[in-house]
Design a protein around this motif. Structure first.
Motif: not given
Lengths: 265, 265
Positions: A9-11, A14, A59-61, A83, A86-91
């Motif tokens: 998942m990513y926002d 950024d 975005h990606a769910l 995890n 990785l940065s907080m905008d990716m999981e």
């Protein structure tokens, strides 16, 4: 060597999109760096392969990538390890060990996208990165009649941005629908098809909201198939409202096993 | 000269809080700059007065400020003018012409805050700026018993961060409650009181989730009132989950007309 399939998942806010670009922060570059660091930077470097690109701000769910890793690490440890780095905008949601024949891009049988459109009167600061906006009243029934015109195999030439690199503009849409999310005051669109071209979803949504607001005839999509002219569709709604919801692989949906010819999105 | 009361929403993510600070992007500095530009940069510059500060990363659904403007502009034109110049993470919801006796800070009779706590198993990239996170099971009934202990006039010394500048730690909470937002998988807290001190809401929520998860006795808040010791409360939940929901002014809520002594938050 072990091949891993990773669902993440990513926002997109950024990221300058999925694909690696010089001096830009992209999903591919961030993920590649972390995976290579976990593997102690082997030579040649580990490459990752995504199911396809997403544009800047999209975005990606549940995006899917694969890569070959020099050591065999249990899938869930791989997930936790990624995890933690990785940065907080990716999981990373899931890691699976897959045979070396699996390919995150070539084996795609379909994709599902969501588009969220805020219907509020004012610009909502909390939604600026997460929805498009449409302030005009819409007739949901008209939109769903138009969605029915999208379903099936069609030549989507009128719905493709000029930068698209593809040999054919024919794609099949299995499902297209629109509903109102009352709690969030949003119009939500969902599309499932065997593949979508550059900006295709954002252009389709632009046509659908215009149909919903009465500035296009209900069955204008049938005319757009005929004219094969991108300029007729006009509006491309913002990247911020678009979410890659699911990537389907061979055998996952027996009703729609279609595989696109290789090297196409 | 006309005094305006402005109600505004902001996403606190990219602000270093409300209050002006050198070389930082704050709500006060952005708003002051835009208002002075609209007034053609008068000397002395126009000053704005907020209902109180919000910390870095804290959001506002409806913050209130006032300022004196050299020309008389119809309220709704002022709103549109401000919004056309403000960045997308801020939106003026309402502008009212008020008498020169109105003061956005001194006339506050109460404030209402929300706190959103994601209960998901994994870090949700889309919520990193908008919620706290609590992965442990909670007993909602216990939390609401503890909320009842918060209601009333109490000495909140144990619930205040060390940086607080205030003459008394006594405040009155009119309402405190907690519920589950199932659609978003969040625990939501809401507090209404005559005033909240530095970090008070975030410390109260930290105590409440610990009570909900059984790591503190249900009525531990009564003990905390007695000990008057900040170190006993321990956890301050992240700023990202906190929203200033409403600022109450004199006469707005006849049931709770209390006015704090001047110059206190």
């Amino acid at each position: 060597m072990q091949r891993y399939k990773v669902t993440l998942m990513y926002d997109g806010t950024d990221f300058a999109g999925f694909q690696r670009q010089p001096n830009k922060r992209t999903v591919e570059s961030v993920l590649t760096k972390v995976i290579n660091k976990m593997a102690k930077n082997p030579q040649p470097a580990i490459k990752i392969y995504g199911s396809g690109r997403t544009d800047a701000g999209v975005h990606a769910l549940a995006q899917v990538v694969h890569f070959d890793f020099p050591f065999n690490i249990p899938a869930d440890n791989m997930r936790k390890g990624l995890n933690s780095m990785l940065s907080m905008d990716m999981e990373v949601l899931k890691v699976e060990e897959v045979p070396a024949t699996f390919h995150a891009r070539y084996d795609v049988s379909g994709k599902r996208y969501l588009y969220r459109m805020d219907m509020g009167e004012f610009r909502n600061p909390f939604k600026r990165h997460y929805t498009g906006q449409w302030k005009f009243p819409v007739d949901l029934d008209k939109i769903n009649q138009a969605c029915a015109d999208l379903v099936g195999e069609h030549d989507f030439t009128s719905f493709v941005a000029s930068g698209a690199q593809t040999r054919t503009f024919v794609r099949t849409i299995y499902e297209a629908s629109c509903w109102v999310d009352k709690a969030n005051n949003e119009l939500v669109f969902e599309f499932y098809g065997n593949g979508f071209m550059y900006n295709q979803v954002r252009i389709m949504v632009g046509v659908l909201v215009e149909i919903g607001s009465g500035t296009r005839p209900v069955h204008d999509i049938l005319r757009l198939y005929e004219v094969k002219d991108r300029k007729q569709a006009r509006r491309t709604v913002p990247a911020a409202g678009l979410y890659l919801k699911h990537v389907y692989y061979q055998g996952e949906d027996p009703e729609h096993p279609t595989k696109l010819p290789q090297r196409q999105r």
